[in-house]
Scaffold this motif. Structure first.
Motif, PDB file in Angstrom:
ATOM      1  N   UNK A 180      -0.146   7.507   6.526  1.00  0.00           N
ATOM      2  CA  UNK A 180      -0.985   8.009   5.443  1.00  0.00           C
ATOM      3  C   UNK A 180      -2.012   8.964   6.027  1.00  0.00           C
ATOM      4  N   UNK A 181      -2.630   9.716   5.121  1.00  0.00           N
ATOM      5  CA  UNK A 181      -3.731  10.594   5.517  1.00  0.00           C
ATOM      6  C   UNK A 181      -4.899  10.374   4.568  1.00  0.00           C
ATOM      7  N   UNK A 182      -6.084  10.693   5.050  1.00  0.00           N
ATOM      8  CA  UNK A 182      -7.315  10.557   4.278  1.00  0.00           C
ATOM      9  C   UNK A 182      -7.922  11.943   4.161  1.00  0.00           C
ATOM     10  N   UNK A 232       5.315   8.820   5.940  1.00  0.00           N
ATOM     11  CA  UNK A 232       5.159   7.731   4.977  1.00  0.00           C
ATOM     12  C   UNK A 232       6.088   7.870   3.789  1.00  0.00           C
ATOM     13  N   UNK A 233       6.234   9.098   3.297  1.00  0.00           N
ATOM     14  CA  UNK A 233       7.134   9.348   2.163  1.00  0.00           C
ATOM     15  C   UNK A 233       8.585   9.043   2.520  1.00  0.00           C
ATOM     16  N   UNK A 285     -17.786  16.297  -2.748  1.00  0.00           N
ATOM     17  CA  UNK A 285     -18.505  15.023  -2.634  1.00  0.00           C
ATOM     18  C   UNK A 285     -18.033  14.271  -1.397  1.00  0.00           C
ATOM     19  N   UNK A 286     -18.636  13.127  -1.166  1.00  0.00           N
ATOM     20  CA  UNK A 286     -18.255  12.291  -0.021  1.00  0.00           C
ATOM     21  C   UNK A 286     -17.151  11.302  -0.389  1.00  0.00           C
ATOM     22  N   UNK A 287     -16.341  11.656  -1.358  1.00  0.00           N
ATOM     23  CA  UNK A 287     -15.260  10.786  -1.816  1.00  0.00           C
ATOM     24  C   UNK A 287     -13.956  11.255  -1.180  1.00  0.00           C
ATOM     25  N   UNK A 288     -13.155  10.289  -0.781  1.00  0.00           N
ATOM     26  CA  UNK A 288     -11.876  10.587  -0.114  1.00  0.00           C
ATOM     27  C   UNK A 288     -10.717  10.014  -0.907  1.00  0.00           C
ATOM     28  N   UNK A 289      -9.559  10.629  -0.720  1.00  0.00           N
ATOM     29  CA  UNK A 289      -8.325  10.094  -1.284  1.00  0.00           C
ATOM     30  C   UNK A 289      -7.369   9.791  -0.134  1.00  0.00           C
ATOM     31  N   UNK A 290      -6.521   8.829  -0.378  1.00  0.00           N
ATOM     32  CA  UNK A 290      -5.480   8.454   0.576  1.00  0.00           C
ATOM     33  C   UNK A 290      -4.148   8.899   0.007  1.00  0.00           C
ATOM     34  N   UNK A 334       0.841  -1.200   0.000  1.00  0.00           N
ATOM     35  CA  UNK A 334       0.000   0.000   0.000  1.00  0.00           C
ATOM     36  C   UNK A 334       0.875   1.250   0.000  1.00  0.00           C
ATOM     37  N   UNK A 335       1.887   1.271   0.851  1.00  0.00           N
ATOM     38  CA  UNK A 335       2.788   2.425   0.911  1.00  0.00           C
ATOM     39  C   UNK A 335       3.494   2.615  -0.422  1.00  0.00           C
ATOM     40  N   UNK A 336       4.017   1.531  -0.991  1.00  0.00           N
ATOM     41  CA  UNK A 336       4.708   1.622  -2.282  1.00  0.00           C
ATOM     42  C   UNK A 336       3.773   2.123  -3.369  1.00  0.00           C
ATOM     43  N   UNK A 337       2.533   1.692  -3.344  1.00  0.00           N
ATOM     44  CA  UNK A 337       1.552   2.146  -4.332  1.00  0.00           C
ATOM     45  C   UNK A 337       1.278   3.632  -4.173  1.00  0.00           C
ATOM     46  N   UNK A 338       1.164   4.094  -2.935  1.00  0.00           N
ATOM     47  CA  UNK A 338       0.881   5.512  -2.696  1.00  0.00           C
ATOM     48  C   UNK A 338       2.084   6.412  -2.955  1.00  0.00           C
ATOM     49  N   UNK A 339       3.262   5.827  -3.118  1.00  0.00           N
ATOM     50  CA  UNK A 339       4.419   6.643  -3.519  1.00  0.00           C
ATOM     51  C   UNK A 339       4.200   7.263  -4.892  1.00  0.00           C
ATOM     52  N   UNK A 340       3.297   6.669  -5.677  1.00  0.00           N
ATOM     53  CA  UNK A 340       2.967   7.201  -7.009  1.00  0.00           C
ATOM     54  C   UNK A 340       1.972   8.351  -6.950  1.00  0.00           C
ATOM     55  N   UNK A 341       1.440   8.632  -5.774  1.00  0.00           N
ATOM     56  CA  UNK A 341       0.489   9.737  -5.630  1.00  0.00           C
ATOM     57  C   UNK A 341      -0.784   9.289  -4.941  1.00  0.00           C
ATOM     58  N   UNK A 342      -1.618  10.258  -4.598  1.00  0.00           N
ATOM     59  CA  UNK A 342      -2.850   9.967  -3.875  1.00  0.00           C
ATOM     60  C   UNK A 342      -3.793   9.119  -4.708  1.00  0.00           C
ATOM     61  N   UNK A 343      -4.619   8.330  -4.018  1.00  0.00           N
ATOM     62  CA  UNK A 343      -5.563   7.439  -4.696  1.00  0.00           C
ATOM     63  C   UNK A 343      -6.844   7.329  -3.893  1.00  0.00           C
ATOM     64  N   UNK A 344      -7.911   7.085  -4.614  1.00  0.00           N
ATOM     65  CA  UNK A 344      -9.175   6.768  -3.974  1.00  0.00           C
ATOM     66  C   UNK A 344      -9.146   5.301  -3.541  1.00  0.00           C
TER      67      UNK A 344
END
Length: 100
Positions: free
Chosen positions: A56-58, A76-77, A65-70, A17-27
């Motif tokens: 991480x942060x949300x 984490x970085x 909208x009620x949509x969040x990104x992680x 998950x951390x490695x994936x989020x190194x590419x940028x924020x995601x829903x």
């Protein structure tokens, strides 16, 4: 000390998950598609643990909208060099990769 590291970022999914989020924020659903074979329940549990550890942060999407990104926090970085070192280590050891 090593036990603490394993507790914080160990396990089957946290580093992925951390490695994936190194590419940028995601829903949430983007993360679920990117981290193959993770169940929705496992992803929720892992994200909550990473949030509690402040890795991480949300954040809500800016459209109201009620949509969040992680996204990764600065803490984490700071794991990027560790992940890159681990990837470099495994890439240079092909015989280790191919053993069961």
């Amino acid at each position: 000390m090593l036990n603490l590291i394993v507790k914080k970022v160990g396990g089957k999914w946290k580093m992925l998950i951390i490695a994936t989020l190194l590419n940028g924020e995601m829903r949430f659903n983007e993360l679920r598609r990117s981290v193959r074979n993770i169940t929705q329940r496992s992803l929720v549990i892992q994200l909550n643990e990473l949030l509690n550890q402040q890795l991480i942060e949300k954040r809500p999407v800016e459209d109201g909208s009620d949509i969040y990104v992680y996204a990764l926090t600065e803490l984490g970085k700071s794991l990027q060099d560790v992940i890159n070192s681990m990837l470099g280590w495994i890439k240079s050891r092909t015989s280790f990769v191919h053993t069961k």
